[in-house]
Write a protein that holds these residues in place. Structure first.
Motif, PDB file in Angstrom:
ATOM      1  N   PRO A 124       2.889  14.841   0.638  1.00 28.42           N
ATOM      2  CA  PRO A 124       2.512  13.485  -0.106  1.00 28.42           C
ATOM      3  C   PRO A 124       3.419  12.201   0.742  1.00 28.42           C
ATOM      4  O   PRO A 124       2.670  11.617   0.475  1.00 28.42           O
ATOM      5  CB  PRO A 124       3.104  13.584  -1.167  1.00 28.42           C
ATOM      6  CG  PRO A 124       4.780  13.959  -1.503  1.00 28.42           C
ATOM      7  CD  PRO A 124       4.799  15.099  -0.116  1.00 28.42           C
ATOM      8  N   PHE A 125       3.767  12.402   1.661  1.00 29.65           N
ATOM      9  CA  PHE A 125       4.273  10.827   2.686  1.00 29.65           C
ATOM     10  C   PHE A 125       2.596  10.543   2.683  1.00 29.65           C
ATOM     11  O   PHE A 125       3.218   9.220   2.817  1.00 29.65           O
ATOM     12  CB  PHE A 125       4.978  11.570   3.436  1.00 29.65           C
ATOM     13  CG  PHE A 125       6.233  12.222   2.887  1.00 29.65           C
ATOM     14  CD1 PHE A 125       6.924  12.003   1.662  1.00 29.65           C
ATOM     15  CD2 PHE A 125       6.579  13.553   3.346  1.00 29.65           C
ATOM     16  CE1 PHE A 125       8.421  12.387   1.291  1.00 29.65           C
ATOM     17  CE2 PHE A 125       7.768  14.191   2.884  1.00 29.65           C
ATOM     18  CZ  PHE A 125       8.649  13.345   2.104  1.00 29.65           C
ATOM     19  N   ALA A 126       2.052  10.572   4.172  1.00 31.44           N
ATOM     20  CA  ALA A 126       1.422   9.786   4.241  1.00 31.44           C
ATOM     21  C   ALA A 126       0.365   9.708   3.682  1.00 31.44           C
ATOM     22  O   ALA A 126      -0.565   7.950   3.437  1.00 31.44           O
ATOM     23  CB  ALA A 126       0.475  11.155   5.252  1.00 31.44           C
ATOM     24  N   ALA A 127       0.126  10.268   2.555  1.00 32.48           N
ATOM     25  CA  ALA A 127      -0.549   9.806   1.160  1.00 32.48           C
ATOM     26  C   ALA A 127      -0.192   9.143   0.876  1.00 32.48           C
ATOM     27  O   ALA A 127      -1.226   8.148  -0.087  1.00 32.48           O
ATOM     28  CB  ALA A 127      -1.134  11.067   0.159  1.00 32.48           C
ATOM     29  N   LEU A 128       0.698   8.809   0.085  1.00 32.93           N
ATOM     30  CA  LEU A 128       1.455   7.888  -0.701  1.00 32.93           C
ATOM     31  C   LEU A 128       1.862   6.733   0.285  1.00 32.93           C
ATOM     32  O   LEU A 128       1.539   5.355   0.196  1.00 32.93           O
ATOM     33  CB  LEU A 128       3.152   8.092  -0.602  1.00 32.93           C
ATOM     34  CG  LEU A 128       3.121   9.273  -2.327  1.00 32.93           C
ATOM     35  CD1 LEU A 128       4.923   9.869  -2.564  1.00 32.93           C
ATOM     36  CD2 LEU A 128       2.825   8.691  -3.174  1.00 32.93           C
ATOM     37  N   ALA A 129       1.582   6.739   1.718  1.00 29.39           N
ATOM     38  CA  ALA A 129       1.254   5.002   2.923  1.00 29.39           C
ATOM     39  C   ALA A 129       0.150   5.627   2.118  1.00 29.39           C
ATOM     40  O   ALA A 129      -0.039   3.539   2.192  1.00 29.39           O
ATOM     41  CB  ALA A 129       1.915   5.606   3.669  1.00 29.39           C
ATOM     42  N   ALA A 130      -1.224   5.554   2.192  1.00 31.51           N
ATOM     43  CA  ALA A 130      -2.077   5.539   2.770  1.00 31.51           C
ATOM     44  C   ALA A 130      -2.472   5.031   1.952  1.00 31.51           C
ATOM     45  O   ALA A 130      -3.280   3.606   1.023  1.00 31.51           O
ATOM     46  CB  ALA A 130      -3.253   6.345   2.895  1.00 31.51           C
ATOM     47  N   LEU A 131      -1.994   5.263   0.423  1.00 30.48           N
ATOM     48  CA  LEU A 131      -1.843   4.860  -1.197  1.00 30.48           C
ATOM     49  C   LEU A 131      -1.976   3.252  -1.069  1.00 30.48           C
ATOM     50  O   LEU A 131      -2.501   2.343  -2.333  1.00 30.48           O
ATOM     51  CB  LEU A 131      -1.158   5.971  -2.430  1.00 30.48           C
ATOM     52  CG  LEU A 131      -1.605   5.010  -3.896  1.00 30.48           C
ATOM     53  CD1 LEU A 131      -3.537   4.809  -3.471  1.00 30.48           C
ATOM     54  CD2 LEU A 131      -1.012   6.101  -4.630  1.00 30.48           C
ATOM     55  N   CYS A 132      -0.448   2.943  -0.497  1.00 25.51           N
ATOM     56  CA  CYS A 132      -0.218   1.715  -1.019  1.00 25.51           C
ATOM     57  C   CYS A 132      -0.903   0.627  -0.360  1.00 25.51           C
ATOM     58  O   CYS A 132      -1.413  -0.723  -0.197  1.00 25.51           O
ATOM     59  CB  CYS A 132       1.476   1.526   0.136  1.00 25.51           C
ATOM     60  SG  CYS A 132       2.886   1.648  -1.317  1.00 25.51           S
ATOM     61  N   THR A 133      -1.244   1.371   1.213  1.00 26.51           N
ATOM     62  CA  THR A 133      -2.157   0.552   1.296  1.00 26.51           C
ATOM     63  C   THR A 133      -3.373   0.059   0.370  1.00 26.51           C
ATOM     64  O   THR A 133      -3.802  -1.134   1.627  1.00 26.51           O
ATOM     65  CB  THR A 133      -2.599   0.416   3.173  1.00 26.51           C
ATOM     66  OG1 THR A 133      -1.330   0.959   3.942  1.00 26.51           O
ATOM     67  CG2 THR A 133      -3.324   0.020   3.986  1.00 26.51           C
ATOM     68  N   ALA A 134      -3.659   0.698   0.369  1.00 25.49           N
ATOM     69  CA  ALA A 134      -4.471   0.963   0.000  1.00 25.49           C
ATOM     70  C   ALA A 134      -4.676   0.027  -1.983  1.00 25.49           C
ATOM     71  O   ALA A 134      -5.312  -1.140  -2.220  1.00 25.49           O
ATOM     72  CB  ALA A 134      -5.410   1.672  -1.025  1.00 25.49           C
ATOM     73  N   ALA A 135      -3.961   0.175  -2.433  1.00 28.00           N
ATOM     74  CA  ALA A 135      -3.686  -0.941  -3.269  1.00 28.00           C
ATOM     75  C   ALA A 135      -2.998  -2.256  -2.569  1.00 28.00           C
ATOM     76  O   ALA A 135      -3.401  -3.157  -3.503  1.00 28.00           O
ATOM     77  CB  ALA A 135      -2.078  -0.248  -3.640  1.00 28.00           C
ATOM     78  N   THR A 136      -2.516  -2.556  -1.785  1.00 25.26           N
ATOM     79  CA  THR A 136      -2.594  -4.102  -1.373  1.00 25.26           C
ATOM     80  C   THR A 136      -3.654  -4.892  -0.765  1.00 25.26           C
ATOM     81  O   THR A 136      -3.311  -6.003  -1.092  1.00 25.26           O
ATOM     82  CB  THR A 136      -1.750  -3.858  -0.154  1.00 25.26           C
ATOM     83  OG1 THR A 136      -0.728  -2.887  -0.198  1.00 25.26           O
ATOM     84  CG2 THR A 136      -0.914  -5.029   0.930  1.00 25.26           C
ATOM     85  N   HIS A 137      -4.498  -4.035  -0.894  1.00 23.17           N
ATOM     86  CA  HIS A 137      -6.291  -4.826  -0.243  1.00 23.17           C
ATOM     87  C   HIS A 137      -7.333  -4.716  -1.495  1.00 23.17           C
ATOM     88  O   HIS A 137      -8.123  -5.310  -1.493  1.00 23.17           O
ATOM     89  CB  HIS A 137      -6.253  -3.777   1.088  1.00 23.17           C
ATOM     90  CG  HIS A 137      -6.132  -4.531   1.624  1.00 23.17           C
ATOM     91  ND1 HIS A 137      -5.088  -3.163   2.292  1.00 23.17           N
ATOM     92  CD2 HIS A 137      -6.292  -5.597   3.464  1.00 23.17           C
ATOM     93  CE1 HIS A 137      -4.153  -3.834   3.328  1.00 23.17           C
ATOM     94  NE2 HIS A 137      -5.510  -5.449   3.978  1.00 23.17           N
ATOM     95  N   ASP A 138      -6.444  -4.166  -2.518  1.00 25.27           N
ATOM     96  CA  ASP A 138      -7.468  -4.475  -3.895  1.00 25.27           C
ATOM     97  C   ASP A 138      -6.910  -4.800  -5.024  1.00 25.27           C
ATOM     98  O   ASP A 138      -5.963  -5.083  -4.842  1.00 25.27           O
ATOM     99  CB  ASP A 138      -7.226  -2.834  -4.937  1.00 25.27           C
ATOM    100  CG  ASP A 138      -8.201  -2.361  -5.921  1.00 25.27           C
ATOM    101  OD1 ASP A 138      -7.717  -2.708  -6.980  1.00 25.27           O
ATOM    102  OD2 ASP A 138      -9.421  -1.075  -5.589  1.00 25.27           O
ATOM    103  N   PRO A 139      -7.515  -6.019  -5.624  1.00 21.75           N
ATOM    104  CA  PRO A 139      -8.157  -6.748  -6.615  1.00 21.75           C
ATOM    105  C   PRO A 139      -7.127  -6.524  -8.062  1.00 21.75           C
ATOM    106  O   PRO A 139      -6.315  -7.670  -8.131  1.00 21.75           O
ATOM    107  CB  PRO A 139      -8.944  -7.519  -6.890  1.00 21.75           C
ATOM    108  CG  PRO A 139     -10.818  -6.923  -5.909  1.00 21.75           C
ATOM    109  CD  PRO A 139      -9.495  -5.661  -4.884  1.00 21.75           C
TER     110      PRO A 139
END
Length: 397
Positions: free
Chosen positions: A167-182
């Motif tokens: 899940p490592f790539a997915a966790l990093a992608a989720l962090c990126t998405a959360a960083t840009h989510d209000p």
């Protein structure tokens, strides 16, 4: 002194450190997956009770209620107020707990769903010191449910083809998405001004807290969907503001996520070990009771979640008031619980004074075992008698 390389950024990370961290995390996940796939029923129930507690406390701590672990037991029993509210918290502790219990009550893993439903019935959480208006309560319910909805939406949008079951790539992608989510993006700290009488003083405030606990719960569905885990387990403490703020240093962010995932998976493994030991102890210590005795179900909640009052036991496992006395006597005689009184209420507190291997056999005396069995029979006959249609008028109902 090492020479300075002007072309080397400060956040350079040795690839071997990242590989080692991800390997340890993958190993812990593999062990956890294997344990979950072959978990006996009794250990499932003990593990789920502990999992609900850790998920609730992890969410409350992440939301800024640092005193939640010390206050939780008395708060759950209705004996004291909950954690002290902080201005930076996104929601009240009661709103967070209710939202998470409702979420887990719909979980696809039946033992976890049943545990959450049971705890919903017997919870006696005391409200905040300041009573919220109906409008404020509605806003808090909306805020917590919206956080869970947004977290699910971000998780469902994650790619499935990267790293296979890892899940490592997915966790990093989720962090990126959360960083840009209000709903989850880290917010700037505000400025507070104070009038001292002579001049105005401006002080930097604390950073408002975003509900990252919702991501800890929602990511479990992705881990189960990509076959990283056999069960969709919440991952308390996986996402933090500090990890979201490391978006500019992708390798270091991946390293911190791998280390955090290893910590969470190891905590789940430790909980499984505890559940295994408790199951062995419970099986041996209650061997003298009838098979339909509810003492085991009560002790699962006492040991895995929190102490329970007698009124909570009535709602949790469906016994009468008199039945709680027999149940309390059985657990006390077995050395699995003790009675404690406080603020006019009697609570049962789980004890584990003896390990299973140190106890050669059941500790019930013949007299007590017979008395408990006869009492159970009498209560069952009474319940059947009251359940007859012709007797409804005699009960006054």
């Amino acid at each position: 002194m090492e020479p300075c390389d002007p072309w080397s950024p400060e956040d350079t990370l040795d690839a071997r450190d990242l590989a080692r961290a991800q390997a340890r995390s993958a190993h812990a996940l593999g062990r956890l997956d294997g344990r979950l796939a072959s978990l006996p029923a009794l250990e499932e129930r003990l593990f789920c009770a502990d999992l609900v507690r850790r998920t609730l406390l992890g969410a409350l701590t992440q939301a800024g209620y640092l005193d939640a672990p010390q206050r939780f037991d008395a708060w759950f029993a209705g004996l004291a107020r909950g954690p002290e509210r902080v201005p930076e918290a996104p929601s009240s502790p009661l709103a967070i707990v209710r939202a998470l219990l409702a979420e887990m009550a719909r979980h696809p893993w039946e033992p976890l769903a049943l545990t959450a439903q049971t705890l919903q019935r017997c919870a006696r959480f005391v409200g905040d010191a300041m009573t919220l208006s109906p409008e404020e309560q509605a806003r808090e319910v909306y805020a917590t449910s919206r956080a869970l909805d947004r977290a699910r939406a971000l998780v469902e949008a994650l790619p499935m083809d990267a790293d296979g079951p890892l899940p490592f790539a997915a966790l990093a992608a989720l962090c990126t998405a959360a960083t840009h989510d209000p709903a989850f993006a880290p917010m700037e700290a505000g400025v507070r001004t104070f009038d001292t009488g002579e001049t105005w003083v401006a002080l930097a405030g604390l950073r408002p807290i975003t509900p990252l606990w919702a991501l800890d719960v929602a990511v479990s569905a992705h881990l189960a969907r990509r076959k990283s885990l056999a069960r969709a387990l919440p991952m308390p403490g996986l996402f933090t503001t500090e990890r979201l703020l490391m978006a500019h240093a992708a390798d270091r962010q991946r390293l911190q996520l791998a280390l955090a995932l290893n910590v969470v998976a190891t905590a789940h493994l430790a909980a499984l070990d505890t559940a295994h030991a408790r199951a062995a102890l419970l099986t041996q210590r209650l061997a003298g009771l009838r098979r339909n005795s509810r003492a085991g179900a009560a002790w699962i909640l006492l040991a895995g979640f929190a102490p329970l009052g007698l009124d909570q036991l009535m709602d949790a496992i469906g016994v009468s008031r008199r039945g709680t006395y027999a149940l309390s006597a059985a657990l006390t005689e077995a050395g699995l619980a003790e009675r404690q009184s406080g603020q006019g209420k009697v609570q049962l507190v789980a004890t584990e004074r003896a390990k299973a291997k140190e106890t050669p056999g059941p500790v019930f005396s013949g007299a007590l075992g017979t008395a408990v069995e006869e009492f159970d029979d009498a209560m069952a006959d009474l319940d059947r008698l009251l359940a007859r249609p012709g007797n409804q008028g005699a009960t006054g109902r």
